[in-house]
Design an enzyme around this catalytic site. Structure first.
Site: not given
Ligand code: SIN
Length: 323
Positions: A14, A94-95
């Site tokens: 993200t 983040t995932d």
């Molecule tokens: C995020 O980064 O919050 C979600 C998408 C990802 O993990 O690439």
């Protein structure tokens, strides 16, 4: 003489995501290159440091693959071995950032800092959190005492073994649980509360190269213990004809996300015992957000103390690789 190089490796997420407008909550992750993200932060490094960036991947981290982890291991190992490199920053979704952090710490056990950072809002959002997180991550990487793999988000520095994404949309989505964060970053300054992460140096450069280049890693799956569980999923996972039909590799290990201290429903336990008897390694973790599986002498399956199911899975994969 310069103070050294800071290398920023981009993998997507993200933090590199874009939406149609600053107020649009819909966006697509992994659209902007890492050089572009850094271009928005002129003067991000203290005087004397040199910035280098490299795009290692461009993915939504929910789609993380072994090949991307391998590329990241190779590039981190390469840059960390250069005497002039002070530290590495990795921009990441983040995932699955906690999985990548655990993997990098376990395999590389770096003395220099490897700082993962991320964002909960895309780069185009009206108040994107990515630029500040990236700035904070660079400050951590430049710190003369920084060491090991950490994740920097919302001003907090989390150690690779403790960090976990606990919230699906809050900007401070990560927690180090009861261990607490290593410290925080405020206006480029670090307040440190705990030691930097350390891990035993388990793999030498030849073993790291092998892990980072081999065509496949051992297949390890996660199963969940819950009310009214049965053993059918485990039996199907272990049945060699099922794996052969789907073209998947045979299962070499199973991590069970148990209830409470890692207890397992009796029907699921019976199936896991059958799997273990068939040569599949079984490891117990806990599905609780805090605490972890406890080891008791009477247990049929080894516990992975202190590890969440996703990290226990990587630990078991690495154990199988080392066997
Ligand atoms: C995020 O980064 O919050 C979600 C998408 C990802 O993990 O690439």
């Amino acid at each position: 003489m310069g103070l050294g190089k800071i290398v920023v490796l981009g993998t997507g997420g993200t933090i590199a995501g874009t939406g149609a407008s600053p107020t649009d909550s819909h966006y697509v992750a992994a659209q902007r290159g890492v050089a572009d993200l850094l271009a928005g932060l002129p003067g991000a490094l203290p005087a004397g440091f040199e910035l280098v960036s490299e795009q290692v991947a461009q993915i939504d981290s929910k789609d993380m693959e072994v090949a991307v982890w391998q590329a990241l291991l190779r590039r981190c190992a390469h840059w960390l071995a250069q005497p002039e490199v002070q530290g590495v920053v990795v921009t990441h979704g983040t995932d699955t950032a906690e999985e990548t952090a655990y993997l990098l710490q376990s395999v590389l056990a770096p003395v220099k800092p490897v700082v993962l950072t991320c964002a909960m809002r895309p780069a185009t959002a009206v108040s994107a959190d990515g630029p500040q997180n990236l700035l904070d991550a660079l400050a951590v990487a430049c710190h003369p005492d920084a060491s090991g793999v950490v994740l920097v988000c919302a001003g907090q520095i989390h150690g690779a073994f403790d960090v976990q994404k606990l919230h699906s949309w809050q900007l401070d989505a990560f927690s180090s649980g009861e261990a607490g964060p290593v410290g925080r970053v405020r206006q480029g300054q670090l307040d440190l509360w705990r030691n930097w992460p350390v891990a035993p140096c388990r793999f030498d450069p030849v073993a790291i190269e092998k892990i980072a280049t081999m065509p496949a890693w051992p297949r390890v799956e996660i199963v969940l213990s819950h009310g009214a569980a049965c053993g059918a999923t485990v039996d199907a996972l272990v049945a060699s004809d099922v794996a052969a039909r789907s073209g998947a590799a045979p299962v070499r290990g199973l991590v069970v996300a148990g209830t409470g201290g890692g207890t397992v429903h009796q029907a699921l336990e019976a199936a896991l015992r059958r799997a273990q008897a068939a040569g599949v390694r079984v490891l117990r973790s806990s599905r609780c957000a805090l605490g972890s599986a406890s080891a008791r002498p009477e247990d049929a399956f080894a516990a992975a103390p202190g590890l969440t199911p996703v990290k226990a899975r990587l630990a078991l994969m690495l154990d199988l690789l080392a066997d």
